[in-house]
Design an enzyme around this catalytic site. Sequence first.
Site, short mmCIF file in Angstrom:
data_model
loop_
_atom_site.label_atom_id
_atom_site.label_comp_id
_atom_site.label_asym_id
_atom_site.label_seq_id
_atom_site.Cartn_x
_atom_site.Cartn_y
_atom_site.Cartn_z
CB CYS A 106 5.64 4.09 7.26
SG CYS A 106 3.64 3.95 7.39
CD GLU B 115 -2.67 1.09 -0.11
OE1 GLU B 115 -3.37 0.32 -0.39
OE2 GLU B 115 -2.47 2.04 -0.84
CE LYS C 82 4.91 0.66 2.22
NZ LYS C 82 3.91 1.68 2.15
C1 UGA Z 1 4.17 7.37 4.09
C2 UGA Z 1 4.18 7.47 2.68
O1 UGA Z 1 4.24 8.74 2.22
C3 UGA Z 1 3.17 6.59 2.15
O2 UGA Z 1 3.32 6.65 0.60
C4 UGA Z 1 3.46 5.12 2.49
O3 UGA Z 1 2.29 4.40 1.97
C5 UGA Z 1 3.12 5.07 4.03
O4 UGA Z 1 4.06 5.96 4.65
C6 UGA Z 1 3.08 3.90 4.69
O5 UGA Z 1 4.26 3.02 4.39
O6 UGA Z 1 2.21 3.25 5.04
P1 UGA Z 1 2.46 8.65 5.92
O7 UGA Z 1 3.63 8.19 7.03
O8 UGA Z 1 1.04 8.49 6.42
O9 UGA Z 1 2.90 8.01 4.59
O10 UGA Z 1 2.85 10.16 5.83
P2 UGA Z 1 3.63 11.22 5.14
O11 UGA Z 1 2.74 12.01 4.15
O12 UGA Z 1 4.82 10.34 4.16
O13 UGA Z 1 4.55 11.86 6.27
C7 UGA Z 1 5.40 11.34 7.11
C8 UGA Z 1 6.20 12.54 7.96
O14 UGA Z 1 6.86 13.08 7.09
C9 UGA Z 1 5.11 13.22 8.68
O15 UGA Z 1 5.76 13.77 9.85
C10 UGA Z 1 5.23 14.57 7.81
O16 UGA Z 1 5.02 15.74 8.48
C11 UGA Z 1 6.81 14.55 7.29
N1 UGA Z 1 6.93 15.21 6.12
C12 UGA Z 1 6.46 14.98 4.87
C13 UGA Z 1 7.81 16.48 6.14
O17 UGA Z 1 8.34 16.80 7.11
N2 UGA Z 1 7.99 17.22 4.80
C14 UGA Z 1 7.49 16.79 3.85
O18 UGA Z 1 7.62 17.56 2.70
C15 UGA Z 1 6.77 15.85 3.84
#
Ligand code: UGA
Length: 450
Positions: A261, A150, A205
């Site tokens: 994750c 996913e 993944k």
């Molecule tokens: C992440 C991946 O983006 C998904 O593609 C993947 O499916 C998922 O893990 C998983 O393995 O299940 P998620 O952990 O839900 O998704 O959230 P993200 O949007 O990736 O954010 C992760 C962290 O990075 C957050 O703390 C967010 O604030 C931080 N982040 C994200 C930043 O600090 N800067 C960014 O530009 C993007």
Amino acid sequence: MAVISDHCQEIKVTLVDTDIQKIKAWNSDNPSRLPIYEPGLEEVVLRNRGKNLFFSTDIKNSIREADMIFISVNTPTKIKGLGAGYASDLKWVESSARQVAKYADGHTIIVEKSTVPVRTAELIENILNESQKMNQDLDKKTFSVLSSPEFLAEGTAIKDLENPDRVLIGGSDKKAMNLLSSIYKRWIPEEKILLTNVWSSELSKLIANAFLAQRVSSINSISALCESTGADIKEVVKAIGSDKRIGEKFLSPGPGFGGSCFKKDILNLVYICRFYGLETVANYWEQILYINVWQKKRISTLIIEKFFGTVSNKKIVILGFAFKSFTNDTRESPAIEIVKDLIENGANLFINDPKVSALQIEKEIGLKELEIDQFSSGSWQFSHDVISSAKDSDAIVLVTEWNEYKEINWKELTATMRKPAWIFDTRIIFSKEELNCLDINYWQLGTIKD
Ligand code: UGA
């Protein structure tokens, strides 16, 4: 599964769990009792529940009835035994596979959805094959194992599922792969469905998450360099993101990545590299985690330093506890370490989050609301109203980028703070102009004050 049920009305989708309370909550008539906050999910669940979407604890019969079973259990980092601290714990995947082996009837396709280290499909296959051998009537039970990891992100899950960049199906049984692909094809263009071998799918993944986390750590490391040199991280992000080869997405500096994750998957990648003797490769990926720990630490240290080395008895408002906006998930949230550090240094915190409960915060930081930390005399309490909590406070720390915080009347709010007061903007939600018109000290990640 809710989205599949939405697009394929003739397919009966049953979600099973051993946790009775969880299933009860999913079956609740009160939408606010659904166990997960995810924009758009409630509508999809309510639209299909009871028609072709069911939530049940009857694992045995649900497995027996199923033609296709998605294993979507969690795979946390192992806390003890071989690979502790790095490898993923596959005990839930294994016990699910054993239950499938026991109760399945006829031909069953198993789809591994959980993020699993490479070669997990093999483990599942071994378990199923053993059960097949013990089965007298060999024709009765047959299995195909596919990997279809996913890629949805929390907070945008429904959007990501409706319109994914790609769907991966890894396997060797073409018939089973085509069947799963025919489900996705109901709403996803065929060219986005990638068929690969099972190991490519499982590894992709992990690598996708490692690359995403790497972007965040890279830009966070540069945020510190900007603060030292006078470059502005927002300008740097715009300049490098405009290069199509780099791209503008996933380049927002912040207090460090959280969520269930990234850390787990990178630890697992590091473990796999070490297992195969690739020490240099393992060290390379591990650095992404070091930067993440360092970023959280440098923020709490910096806050303390701005108060000349002590936040003892300072009233500090923390805005946001979830690991990002649009989710109530707090796992690995950068807020946890920042809050713990401040309490350890004697601060009295007021923590607000639009979706996270006081109980959840208590669980994460291990200190009860209003309890005094016995070593530092620091404490925390839940802030139900940011405006009143901000009154007479010494600092506000913005940790999660909730829209609610952008809409606050900051001029009025900062006027009620105890001077000299500080705003620490770790998510860069303010423009420099906005900050300049506040009569207050501020620190913004990746910039220095004019
Ligand atoms: C992440 C991946 O983006 C998904 O593609 C993947 O499916 C998922 O893990 C998983 O393995 O299940 P998620 O952990 O839900 O998704 O959230 P993200 O949007 O990736 O954010 C992760 C962290 O990075 C957050 O703390 C967010 O604030 C931080 N982040 C994200 C930043 O600090 N800067 C960014 O530009 C993007």
